[in-house]
Design a protein around this motif. Structure first.
Motif, PDB file in Angstrom:
ATOM      1  N   LEU A   1       8.468 -17.258   0.920  1.00 58.19           N
ATOM      2  CA  LEU A   1       9.200 -17.839   2.053  1.00 58.19           C
ATOM      3  C   LEU A   1       8.407 -18.937   2.767  1.00 58.19           C
ATOM      4  O   LEU A   1       8.818 -19.412   3.831  1.00 58.19           O
ATOM      5  N   ALA A   2       7.285 -19.342   2.178  1.00 58.88           N
ATOM      6  CA  ALA A   2       6.436 -20.363   2.794  1.00 58.88           C
ATOM      7  C   ALA A   2       7.186 -21.687   2.938  1.00 58.88           C
ATOM      8  O   ALA A   2       8.006 -22.050   2.093  1.00 58.88           O
ATOM      9  N   HIS A   3       6.890 -22.367   4.042  1.00 63.40           N
ATOM     10  CA  HIS A   3       7.523 -23.657   4.325  1.00 63.40           C
ATOM     11  C   HIS A   3       6.721 -24.395   5.381  1.00 63.40           C
ATOM     12  O   HIS A   3       5.825 -23.826   6.006  1.00 63.40           O
ATOM     13  N   LEU A   4       7.021 -25.657   5.587  1.00 69.38           N
ATOM     14  CA  LEU A   4       6.407 -26.418   6.664  1.00 69.38           C
ATOM     15  C   LEU A   4       7.223 -26.202   7.933  1.00 69.38           C
ATOM     16  O   LEU A   4       8.450 -26.223   7.892  1.00 69.38           O
ATOM     17  N   GLY A   5       6.546 -25.989   9.043  1.00 69.62           N
ATOM     18  CA  GLY A   5       7.261 -25.782  10.295  1.00 69.62           C
ATOM     19  C   GLY A   5       6.304 -25.449  11.418  1.00 69.62           C
ATOM     20  O   GLY A   5       5.148 -25.878  11.424  1.00 69.62           O
ATOM     21  N   ASP A   6       6.788 -24.651  12.349  1.00 69.70           N
ATOM     22  CA  ASP A   6       6.014 -24.251  13.521  1.00 69.70           C
ATOM     23  C   ASP A   6       5.181 -23.028  13.158  1.00 69.70           C
ATOM     24  O   ASP A   6       5.727 -21.960  12.876  1.00 69.70           O
ATOM     25  N   PRO A   7       3.848 -23.131  13.170  1.00 64.66           N
ATOM     26  CA  PRO A   7       3.021 -21.985  12.804  1.00 64.66           C
ATOM     27  C   PRO A   7       3.196 -20.795  13.753  1.00 64.66           C
ATOM     28  O   PRO A   7       2.890 -19.661  13.384  1.00 64.66           O
ATOM     29  N   LEU A   8       3.727 -21.028  14.946  1.00 66.85           N
ATOM     30  CA  LEU A   8       3.968 -19.926  15.873  1.00 66.85           C
ATOM     31  C   LEU A   8       5.074 -19.005  15.364  1.00 66.85           C
ATOM     32  O   LEU A   8       5.196 -17.861  15.810  1.00 66.85           O
ATOM     33  N   GLU A   9       5.853 -19.479  14.393  1.00 62.78           N
ATOM     34  CA  GLU A   9       6.856 -18.617  13.752  1.00 62.78           C
ATOM     35  C   GLU A   9       6.179 -17.397  13.139  1.00 62.78           C
ATOM     36  O   GLU A   9       6.695 -16.273  13.251  1.00 62.78           O
ATOM     37  N   ASP A  10       5.025 -17.590  12.484  1.00 67.08           N
ATOM     38  CA  ASP A  10       4.318 -16.455  11.887  1.00 67.08           C
ATOM     39  C   ASP A  10       3.820 -15.478  12.954  1.00 67.08           C
ATOM     40  O   ASP A  10       3.867 -14.263  12.748  1.00 67.08           O
ATOM     41  N   LEU A  11       3.371 -15.988  14.089  1.00 62.60           N
ATOM     42  CA  LEU A  11       2.919 -15.095  15.158  1.00 62.60           C
ATOM     43  C   LEU A  11       4.095 -14.296  15.713  1.00 62.60           C
ATOM     44  O   LEU A  11       3.970 -13.093  15.971  1.00 62.60           O
ATOM     45  N   GLY A  12       5.238 -14.951  15.898  1.00 61.73           N
ATOM     46  CA  GLY A  12       6.425 -14.254  16.379  1.00 61.73           C
ATOM     47  C   GLY A  12       6.903 -13.197  15.401  1.00 61.73           C
ATOM     48  O   GLY A  12       7.280 -12.088  15.799  1.00 61.73           O
ATOM     49  N   TRP A  13       6.889 -13.507  14.108  1.00 63.83           N
ATOM     50  CA  TRP A  13       7.336 -12.549  13.083  1.00 63.83           C
ATOM     51  C   TRP A  13       6.431 -11.319  13.076  1.00 63.83           C
ATOM     52  O   TRP A  13       6.893 -10.192  12.941  1.00 63.83           O
ATOM     53  N   LEU A  14       5.123 -11.524  13.252  1.00 68.57           N
ATOM     54  CA  LEU A  14       4.188 -10.409  13.304  1.00 68.57           C
ATOM     55  C   LEU A  14       4.459  -9.495  14.503  1.00 68.57           C
ATOM     56  O   LEU A  14       4.159  -8.307  14.466  1.00 68.57           O
ATOM     57  N   CYS A  15       5.084 -10.041  15.558  1.00 69.42           N
ATOM     58  CA  CYS A  15       5.388  -9.268  16.771  1.00 69.42           C
ATOM     59  C   CYS A  15       6.769  -8.612  16.744  1.00 69.42           C
ATOM     60  O   CYS A  15       7.113  -7.869  17.671  1.00 69.42           O
ATOM     61  N   VAL A  16       7.568  -8.862  15.719  1.00 67.74           N
ATOM     62  CA  VAL A  16       8.906  -8.252  15.637  1.00 67.74           C
ATOM     63  C   VAL A  16       8.757  -6.730  15.729  1.00 67.74           C
ATOM     64  O   VAL A  16       7.943  -6.141  15.020  1.00 67.74           O
ATOM     65  N   PRO A  17       9.527  -6.081  16.619  1.00 65.74           N
ATOM     66  CA  PRO A  17       9.381  -4.627  16.818  1.00 65.74           C
ATOM     67  C   PRO A  17       9.513  -3.790  15.547  1.00 65.74           C
ATOM     68  O   PRO A  17       8.870  -2.734  15.436  1.00 65.74           O
ATOM     69  N   SER A  18      10.271  -4.230  14.572  1.00 64.83           N
ATOM     70  CA  SER A  18      10.451  -3.450  13.345  1.00 64.83           C
ATOM     71  C   SER A  18       9.151  -3.260  12.575  1.00 64.83           C
ATOM     72  O   SER A  18       9.042  -2.333  11.767  1.00 64.83           O
ATOM     73  N   TRP A  19       8.159  -4.120  12.794  1.00 63.59           N
ATOM     74  CA  TRP A  19       6.891  -4.013  12.056  1.00 63.59           C
ATOM     75  C   TRP A  19       5.881  -3.154  12.798  1.00 63.59           C
ATOM     76  O   TRP A  19       4.730  -3.063  12.391  1.00 63.59           O
ATOM     77  N   ARG A  20       6.291  -2.497  13.879  1.00 61.72           N
ATOM     78  CA  ARG A  20       5.358  -1.654  14.647  1.00 61.72           C
ATOM     79  C   ARG A  20       5.299  -0.237  14.092  1.00 61.72           C
ATOM     80  O   ARG A  20       4.342   0.478  14.349  1.00 61.72           O
ATOM     81  N   PHE A  21       6.312   0.179  13.369  1.00 67.25           N
ATOM     82  CA  PHE A  21       6.354   1.486  12.708  1.00 67.25           C
ATOM     83  C   PHE A  21       5.886   2.617  13.615  1.00 67.25           C
ATOM     84  O   PHE A  21       5.037   3.422  13.251  1.00 67.25           O
TER      85      PHE A  21
END
Length: 152
Positions: free
Chosen positions: A45-65
């Protein structure tokens, strides 16, 4: 609908310089050893864009388990932002990360809903598909929580 309205109202400015974005940067795609992160997996899913997207995705509640910490269930936003700024030399816009977290939560919810559709229509009757599908309702709760929590 509420999430789409919120996202439209909080759309961050485009990054001055687009960077490489992993697109699925989260615990499940990291290999960690005693000395830290050794590898990042699943770059489809790699692409050029806003690197803060990766930080936001890491914070998605579903990944807190089940963990309560907002970053993957184990860390704080302050520590994540400080580490990112130290490594990249670029300040983190917390509002932009919040935008990406809300969008990521909505995105995961849509993926879960599509999984439910594929399972229910017979396109994929695997246990994995059913398990992912059942998480759609969790993302609805997560979105409502994100949209009603000031400053997170």
């Amino acid at each position: 609908d509420l999430a789409l309205v919120w996202l439209k109202a909080h759309l961050p400015a485009a990054p001055a310089v687009p960077r490489l974005v992993h697109g699925d940067f989260r615990n499940g795609n990291l290999i960690v050893g005693p000395d830290g992160i050794r590898a990042v997996l699943d770059w489809e899913l790699a692409h050029l864009g806003d690197p803060l997207e990766d930080l936001g995705w890491l914070c998605v509640p579903s990944w807190r388990f089940g963990g309560v910490a907002p970053v993957g269930g184990f860390g704080t936003r302050d520590d994540l932002f400080a580490a990112y700024e130290a490594a990249s030399g670029t300040p983190v816009d917390a509002g932009a990360v919040r935008f990406w977290e809300v969008l990521g939560t909505l995105r995961w919810g849509l993926i879960c809903a599509e999984s439910a559709n594929r399972f229910l229509t017979g396109g994929d009757r695997s246990v994995e598909r059913a398990v992912i599908a059942r998480r759609a309702s969790e993302t609805e709760i997560d979105l409502l929580d994100l949209l009603t929590t000031e400053g997170m």
